[in-house]
Write a protein that holds these residues in place. Structure first.
Motif, PDB file in Angstrom:
ATOM      1  N   GLY A 119       8.062   1.930  12.428  1.00 32.31           N
ATOM      2  CA  GLY A 119       7.665   1.889  11.025  1.00 32.31           C
ATOM      3  C   GLY A 119       6.166   1.731  10.856  1.00 32.31           C
ATOM      4  N   ALA A 120       5.542   0.898  11.695  1.00 31.07           N
ATOM      5  CA  ALA A 120       4.097   0.700  11.603  1.00 31.07           C
ATOM      6  C   ALA A 120       3.348   1.981  11.959  1.00 31.07           C
ATOM      7  CB  ALA A 120       3.662  -0.443  12.513  1.00 31.07           C
ATOM      8  N   VAL A 121       3.777   2.682  13.003  1.00 30.21           N
ATOM      9  CA  VAL A 121       3.110   3.932  13.396  1.00 30.21           C
ATOM     10  C   VAL A 121       3.261   4.975  12.293  1.00 30.21           C
ATOM     11  CG1 VAL A 121       3.177   5.845  15.034  1.00 30.21           C
ATOM     12  CG2 VAL A 121       3.319   3.494  15.859  1.00 30.21           C
ATOM     13  N   PHE A 122       4.439   5.061  11.706  1.00 33.70           N
ATOM     14  CA  PHE A 122       4.665   6.033  10.633  1.00 33.70           C
ATOM     15  C   PHE A 122       3.762   5.756   9.429  1.00 33.70           C
ATOM     16  CE2 PHE A 122       6.948   7.101   6.677  1.00 33.70           C
ATOM     17  CZ  PHE A 122       7.012   8.485   6.821  1.00 33.70           C
ATOM     18  N   LEU A 123       3.685   4.491   9.021  1.00 28.69           N
ATOM     19  CA  LEU A 123       2.843   4.152   7.872  1.00 28.69           C
ATOM     20  C   LEU A 123       1.362   4.331   8.181  1.00 28.69           C
ATOM     21  CD1 LEU A 123       4.653   0.954   6.514  1.00 28.69           C
ATOM     22  CD2 LEU A 123       4.696   3.261   5.561  1.00 28.69           C
ATOM     23  N   ASN A 141      -7.543   2.958   4.983  1.00 28.59           N
ATOM     24  CA  ASN A 141      -6.464   2.216   5.638  1.00 28.59           C
ATOM     25  C   ASN A 141      -5.460   1.647   4.646  1.00 28.59           C
ATOM     26  OD1 ASN A 141      -6.989   2.283   8.514  1.00 28.59           O
ATOM     27  ND2 ASN A 141      -8.848   1.148   8.073  1.00 28.59           N
ATOM     28  N   TRP A 142      -5.352   2.214   3.478  1.00 27.44           N
ATOM     29  CA  TRP A 142      -4.510   1.645   2.440  1.00 27.44           C
ATOM     30  C   TRP A 142      -3.562   2.699   1.882  1.00 27.44           C
ATOM     31  CZ3 TRP A 142      -4.991  -3.560   1.173  1.00 27.44           C
ATOM     32  CH2 TRP A 142      -6.097  -4.202   1.721  1.00 27.44           C
ATOM     33  N   ILE A 143      -2.405   2.230   1.399  1.00 29.56           N
ATOM     34  CA  ILE A 143      -1.426   3.059   0.700  1.00 29.56           C
ATOM     35  C   ILE A 143      -1.131   2.394  -0.634  1.00 29.56           C
ATOM     36  CG2 ILE A 143       0.927   3.969   0.687  1.00 29.56           C
ATOM     37  CD1 ILE A 143       0.826   4.134   3.685  1.00 29.56           C
ATOM     38  N   SER A 144      -1.223   3.145  -1.707  1.00 26.25           N
ATOM     39  CA  SER A 144      -0.963   2.595  -3.037  1.00 26.25           C
ATOM     40  C   SER A 144       0.541   2.533  -3.294  1.00 26.25           C
ATOM     41  CB  SER A 144      -1.635   3.463  -4.101  1.00 26.25           C
ATOM     42  OG  SER A 144      -1.325   2.979  -5.392  1.00 26.25           O
ATOM     43  N   LEU A 145       0.974   1.385  -3.811  1.00 27.24           N
ATOM     44  CA  LEU A 145       2.382   1.191  -4.166  1.00 27.24           C
ATOM     45  C   LEU A 145       2.625   1.295  -5.654  1.00 27.24           C
ATOM     46  CD1 LEU A 145       3.276  -1.802  -1.811  1.00 27.24           C
ATOM     47  CD2 LEU A 145       3.583   0.645  -1.398  1.00 27.24           C
ATOM     48  N   GLY A 146       1.610   1.659  -6.390  1.00 30.61           N
ATOM     49  CA  GLY A 146       1.738   1.747  -7.840  1.00 30.61           C
ATOM     50  C   GLY A 146       1.097   0.559  -8.523  1.00 30.61           C
ATOM     51  N   GLY A 147       0.361   0.840  -9.576  1.00 28.41           N
ATOM     52  CA  GLY A 147      -0.311  -0.240 -10.288  1.00 28.41           C
ATOM     53  C   GLY A 147      -1.459  -0.804  -9.464  1.00 28.41           C
ATOM     54  N   SER A 148      -1.520  -2.127  -9.421  1.00 29.13           N
ATOM     55  CA  SER A 148      -2.576  -2.797  -8.649  1.00 29.13           C
ATOM     56  C   SER A 148      -2.116  -3.224  -7.265  1.00 29.13           C
ATOM     57  CB  SER A 148      -3.061  -4.037  -9.416  1.00 29.13           C
ATOM     58  OG  SER A 148      -1.995  -4.953  -9.617  1.00 29.13           O
ATOM     59  N   PHE A 149      -0.935  -2.785  -6.841  1.00 28.73           N
ATOM     60  CA  PHE A 149      -0.390  -3.198  -5.552  1.00 28.73           C
ATOM     61  C   PHE A 149      -0.696  -2.140  -4.503  1.00 28.73           C
ATOM     62  CE2 PHE A 149       2.144  -5.545  -8.611  1.00 28.73           C
ATOM     63  CZ  PHE A 149       2.169  -6.809  -8.055  1.00 28.73           C
ATOM     64  N   GLN A 150      -1.207  -2.613  -3.369  1.00 26.63           N
ATOM     65  CA  GLN A 150      -1.540  -1.761  -2.238  1.00 26.63           C
ATOM     66  C   GLN A 150      -1.025  -2.414  -0.964  1.00 26.63           C
ATOM     67  OE1 GLN A 150      -5.766  -1.692  -2.500  1.00 26.63           O
ATOM     68  NE2 GLN A 150      -5.842  -0.468  -4.363  1.00 26.63           N
ATOM     69  N   ILE A 151      -0.920  -1.617   0.076  1.00 24.82           N
ATOM     70  CA  ILE A 151      -0.466  -2.125   1.367  1.00 24.82           C
ATOM     71  C   ILE A 151      -1.371  -1.564   2.455  1.00 24.82           C
ATOM     72  CG2 ILE A 151       1.177  -0.234   1.701  1.00 24.82           C
ATOM     73  CD1 ILE A 151       3.006  -2.203   3.128  1.00 24.82           C
ATOM     74  N   GLN A 152      -1.672  -2.382   3.438  1.00 22.75           N
ATOM     75  CA  GLN A 152      -2.492  -1.988   4.576  1.00 22.75           C
ATOM     76  C   GLN A 152      -1.611  -1.974   5.820  1.00 22.75           C
ATOM     77  OE1 GLN A 152      -5.901  -4.456   5.274  1.00 22.75           O
ATOM     78  NE2 GLN A 152      -6.835  -3.042   6.722  1.00 22.75           N
ATOM     79  N   PRO A 153      -1.134  -0.795   6.247  1.00 19.59           N
ATOM     80  CA  PRO A 153      -0.185  -0.734   7.374  1.00 19.59           C
ATOM     81  C   PRO A 153      -0.740  -1.269   8.680  1.00 19.59           C
ATOM     82  CG  PRO A 153      -0.198   1.328   6.128  1.00 19.59           C
ATOM     83  CD  PRO A 153      -1.360   0.526   5.646  1.00 19.59           C
ATOM     84  N   SER A 154      -2.059  -1.249   8.872  1.00 21.85           N
ATOM     85  CA  SER A 154      -2.619  -1.728  10.138  1.00 21.85           C
ATOM     86  C   SER A 154      -2.357  -3.215  10.359  1.00 21.85           C
ATOM     87  CB  SER A 154      -4.126  -1.461  10.178  1.00 21.85           C
ATOM     88  OG  SER A 154      -4.789  -2.079   9.084  1.00 21.85           O
ATOM     89  N   GLU A 155      -2.165  -3.979   9.281  1.00 23.27           N
ATOM     90  CA  GLU A 155      -1.828  -5.394   9.438  1.00 23.27           C
ATOM     91  C   GLU A 155      -0.455  -5.564  10.065  1.00 23.27           C
ATOM     92  OE1 GLU A 155      -3.642  -7.992   8.961  1.00 23.27           O
ATOM     93  OE2 GLU A 155      -5.393  -7.015   8.068  1.00 23.27           O
ATOM     94  N   PHE A 156       0.464  -4.665   9.753  1.00 22.26           N
ATOM     95  CA  PHE A 156       1.787  -4.725  10.361  1.00 22.26           C
ATOM     96  C   PHE A 156       1.752  -4.189  11.791  1.00 22.26           C
ATOM     97  CE2 PHE A 156       2.410  -4.683   5.830  1.00 22.26           C
ATOM     98  CZ  PHE A 156       3.410  -5.611   5.629  1.00 22.26           C
ATOM     99  N   GLY A 157       0.703  -3.415  12.133  1.00 22.21           N
ATOM    100  CA  GLY A 157       0.557  -2.970  13.508  1.00 22.21           C
ATOM    101  C   GLY A 157       0.325  -4.117  14.475  1.00 22.21           C
ATOM    102  N   LYS A 158      -0.315  -5.197  14.005  1.00 15.52           N
ATOM    103  CA  LYS A 158      -0.505  -6.369  14.858  1.00 15.52           C
ATOM    104  C   LYS A 158       0.844  -6.985  15.231  1.00 15.52           C
ATOM    105  CE  LYS A 158      -4.693  -7.399  12.192  1.00 15.52           C
ATOM    106  NZ  LYS A 158      -5.335  -8.371  11.285  1.00 15.52           N
ATOM    107  N   LEU A 159       1.693  -7.179  14.224  1.00 14.96           N
ATOM    108  CA  LEU A 159       3.020  -7.743  14.485  1.00 14.96           C
ATOM    109  C   LEU A 159       3.843  -6.821  15.381  1.00 14.96           C
ATOM    110  CD1 LEU A 159       5.187  -9.904  13.860  1.00 14.96           C
ATOM    111  CD2 LEU A 159       5.782  -8.580  11.827  1.00 14.96           C
ATOM    112  N   ALA A 160       3.718  -5.509  15.163  1.00 15.79           N
ATOM    113  CA  ALA A 160       4.474  -4.555  15.972  1.00 15.79           C
ATOM    114  C   ALA A 160       4.044  -4.616  17.432  1.00 15.79           C
ATOM    115  CB  ALA A 160       4.281  -3.147  15.413  1.00 15.79           C
TER     116      ALA A 160
END
Length: 454
Positions: A119-123, A141-160
């Motif tokens: 999932g982390a590699v895909f994002l 390094n960001w993906i918009s989730l709509g509105g003011s919400f964004q996600i940075q997949p590279s942060e989940f790459g650390k956990l992965a």
């Protein structure tokens, strides 16, 4: 009473105690040290340090995010509590993730390693797709989730990388393959370099440094030979040097180390210098919560990368030392969990999480103090940012689960279970079990009668 030859009663002599024991009892500092050492060696010490330290850091971070982000929110024509509310929502979701991770068995953590990595590699690859990925402060390094919400997949790459790398090394150790250098490096290093490549496509050098630190931590725990470790470190250092030399922005950040003027060595060191100004004006106990001056437009990123500077200005040296002590306690507890376990997966995962949080805290605080270049990484559990907070709190839940899973800690927790929560007859045979305390008087009286009494 027997008498002596002179007719006088014998003189009773007092038995002298050894001087060493008397010194220990009479020295209050020695007694305090022994009590602290005894409490430090208890089975649940690591469990309480991880749980209490992480919660204190998170709560104090929420307070400082609210204080440091008010002016920024008002300048953007937003409510003063805008960033605080988003951070509080992320902390609430992260608390649920922490609770779930702390109650999950180790086998389930290992089973989630590959799905989380995929999932982390895909994002992270999706970030580079035009129209989906977003650029923030020059980093794609960001993906918009709509509105003011964004996600940075590279942060989940650390956990992965932590979970997958720990599971991979544990499997190879069970098969006794880690004695061969090719099995130690492949496929761990190629997959880590793939994650680093996806991160560097977006220009996020700070996250790449943290990921590299996690990789080196896993190799160190796996017992990599010195020449192999130095070889991988040299290759990573050479790649990092090339990336820094080819980027004017990174060279300018490197030139701001130890800067005391906003324009130093031909580089714009405004942020680094005003971070030092904030720390210097705080004094011992600070100017008071909410009374920071630098956050009024002088210090960029006051609620994210440089929140430690605002903490020093408002809470002073006492506040910053408290934050450092909490991170030191968290790091010690993680090392203790990794060192006392017999499960290789737990050792690698606990060591990886500890390396991740400790390295990120050192890089962030070192940049604020002017000792390291500004890498743009947040302070774990403290800075604003839901994308960084969620995987970090899940990783803290991993440490709590591992600390609870130690045999001595499991026995200590079982002894502290409430009586009403125990099953009937748990831990004893049906013939020797005692009646429950909530039985009625009639049941207790009938249980006390003899077998022939009616």
């Amino acid at each position: 009473m027997p008498s002596s030859r002179t007719g006088r009663p014998p003189v009773q002599r007092t038995v002298r105690r050894p001087a060493a024991s008397r010194t220990v009892r009479d020295n209050p500092l020695r007694q305090l040290y022994l009590r602290a050492k005894k409490a430090w060696d208890r089975p649940l010490t690591a469990y309480y340090l991880i749980l209490g330290g992480s919660l204190l850091i998170t709560v104090l971070g929420l307070v400082m995010v609210y204080s440091a982000s008010q002016i920024t929110a008002l300048q953007m024509s937003l409510p003063g509590s805008f960033f605080f509310r988003k951070q509080f929502l992320a902390a609430a979701i992260g608390g649920v993730l922490l609770l779930v991770a702390s109650r999950m068995p180790v086998k389930l953590h290992r089973a989630l390693a590959y799905p989380i990595l995929a999932g982390a590699v895909f994002l992270m690859a999706l970030v580079q797709v035009p129209g989906i990925g977003m650029s923030v402060n020059g980093n794609q390094n960001w993906i918009s989730l709509g509105g003011s919400f964004q996600i940075q997949p590279s942060e989940f790459g650390k956990l992965a990388l932590v979970l997958w790398g720990a599971d991979l090394l544990a499997r190879k150790q069970d098969k006794k393959l880690l004695t061969q250098w090719k099995h130690m490096l492949v496929p761990l290093v190629p997959v880590a370099f793939m994650l680093l490549g996806l991160i560097m496509l977006g220009g996020d050098m700070g996250t790449a440094i943290i990921l590299t630190a996690i990789l080196f931590g896993l190799l160190w725990l796996a017992g990599a030979p010195t020449r192999l470790f130095v070889g991988v470190l040299s290759i990573a250092g050479l790649i990092g040097l090339i990336l820094i030399k080819t980027s004017p922005n990174r060279m300018a950040r490197l030139a701001c180390i130890g800067a005391t003027e906003p324009r130093s060595a031909g580089a714009d060191c405004w942020q680094a210098v005003h971070g030092i100004y904030a720390l210097a004006s705080g004094g011992i106990f600070g100017s008071g919560l909410g009374a920071s001056v630098e956050k009024w437009g002088q210090l960029p990123e006051a609620h994210t990368d440089f929140i430690f500077a605002v903490t020093g200005e408002e809470l002073g040296l006492a506040g910053t030392l408290s934050v450092l002590a909490l991170f030191a306690a968290l790091g010690y507890a993680g090392i203790r969990v990794a060192g006392r376990t017999e499960d290789p997966f737990v050792r690698y995962a606990a060591g990886g999480v500890t390396t991740w949080i400790t390295a990120q805290a050192v890089i962030n605080i070192g940049a604020v103090l002017g000792l390291l270049p500004i890498a743009g990484v947040p302070l774990p559990l403290f800075s604003y940012g839901g994308s960084a907070l969620l995987p970090t709190m899940f990783a803290i839940g991993l440490l709590i689960a591992f600390a609870r899973d130690e045999p001595a800690a499991r026995a200590a927790l079982a002894m502290r279970q409430p009586r009403f929560g125990r099953k009937r007859g748990a831990g004893r045979s049906a013939r020797t079990r005692e009646p429950r305390r909530w039985n009625t008087m009639r049941r207790r009286a009938s249980a006390a009668r003899t077998s022939g009494e009616r």
